[in-house]
Design a protein around this motif. Structure first.
Motif, PDB file in Angstrom:
ATOM      1  N   LEU A 146       0.941  -1.347   0.044  1.00 53.43           N
ATOM      2  CA  LEU A 146       0.420   0.028   0.087  1.00 53.43           C
ATOM      3  C   LEU A 146       1.106   1.025   0.088  1.00 53.43           C
ATOM      4  N   GLY A 147       2.112   1.295   0.001  1.00 54.82           N
ATOM      5  CA  GLY A 147       2.985   2.087   0.103  1.00 54.82           C
ATOM      6  C   GLY A 147       3.055   2.753   1.478  1.00 54.82           C
ATOM      7  N   THR A 148       3.168   2.265   2.204  1.00 48.18           N
ATOM      8  CA  THR A 148       2.854   3.163   3.794  1.00 48.18           C
ATOM      9  C   THR A 148       4.204   3.062   4.068  1.00 48.18           C
ATOM     10  N   SER A 149       4.404   4.425   4.247  1.00 46.74           N
ATOM     11  CA  SER A 149       5.907   3.860   5.078  1.00 46.74           C
ATOM     12  C   SER A 149       6.008   4.113   6.199  1.00 46.74           C
ATOM     13  N   MET A 150       6.851   3.235   7.002  1.00 46.40           N
ATOM     14  CA  MET A 150       7.541   3.962   8.584  1.00 46.40           C
ATOM     15  C   MET A 150       9.143   4.131   8.740  1.00 46.40           C
ATOM     16  N   GLU A 151       9.095   4.461   7.595  1.00 51.16           N
ATOM     17  CA  GLU A 151      10.993   5.297   7.967  1.00 51.16           C
ATOM     18  C   GLU A 151      11.269   6.268   8.825  1.00 51.16           C
ATOM     19  N   ASP A 152      10.790   6.724   8.896  1.00 49.28           N
ATOM     20  CA  ASP A 152      11.214   7.797  10.477  1.00 49.28           C
ATOM     21  C   ASP A 152      10.659   7.596  11.443  1.00 49.28           C
ATOM     22  N   VAL A 153      10.861   6.531  11.918  1.00 43.93           N
ATOM     23  CA  VAL A 153       9.733   5.873  13.152  1.00 43.93           C
ATOM     24  C   VAL A 153      10.937   4.740  13.253  1.00 43.93           C
ATOM     25  N   HIS A 154      11.123   4.518  14.590  1.00 42.84           N
ATOM     26  CA  HIS A 154      12.205   3.393  14.567  1.00 42.84           C
ATOM     27  C   HIS A 154      11.001   2.093  14.743  1.00 42.84           C
TER      28      HIS A 154
END
Lengths: 125, 125
Positions: free
Chosen positions: B92-100
């Motif tokens: 779905l392209g949901t990113s958690m890039e900036d989250v640990h």
């Protein structure tokens, strides 16, 4: 043919030996996700040295694996992208921008190690 | 159902047990922000092991919680994202890039500890 996955300490090494069918790629993905949980691995190295063609499905799947791995708290490095494969990828506009890459297995393991140390220093961001 | 929040030393652990309604998520957010101030916590671990679906509202809210926590001087780690949830998020392209993120509670607490050490070395910045 299924891709063999070796466990080396806290790292999983998936060494792709032959061209992959789409089913092989999906199976590799599932197996890696399952083993990350089981072995509490900190990183994955996917070795694509043997691939002389990397179609868009394979490269998209590798990026998918890298993103999923991150969500599970580990890092992925793709190693051994051949010069002609790299050339074709650039021509086709396939990017691996948000994925770690390294020249070969050795460099990949070194990169994972520095990422681990870095993650500890910076806290995994 | 409200999410139980446990206080363990300087860390708050929010353990999500069942699927969350949007109201639950907002209530969790408020409660965490309030308790960070009250207990002067250094970190939050949000355990999503029990979730087999993570819709865009929940994942956006978790990212929101992580960002708010950082503004309050603490860190958030999301732990226990299931393989199939990770798969769906990537699709779905949901990113958690900036989250640990971390594999499980144990790894999450270890990560927070290393983050704390880093913050102290760098002078809490």
């Amino acid at each position: 043919m299924p891709v063999p996955i070796l466990k080396q300490g806290a790292v999983l090494i998936a060494s792709i030996q032959t061209a992959l069918t789409d089913t092989d790629v999906l199976r590799l993905q599932d197996k890696l996700m399952e083993q990350i949980g089981r072995y509490r691995s900190r990183g994955i190295v996917v070795d694509v040295t043997a691939l002389d063609v990397m179609d868009s499905f394979v490269s998209r799947s590798l990026r998918g694996i890298a993103h999923m791995t991150r969500l599970r708290g580990a890092e992925t490095v793709i190693v051994g992208i051949q010069p002609e494969v790299a050339f074709a990828m650039v021509q086709l506009g396939t990017s691996m921008e948000d994925v770690h890459t390294a020249l070969d297995l050795e460099e990949g393991l070194a990169l994972l190690e520095s990422l681990g140390g870095e993650a500890e220093r910076r806290g995994g961001s």
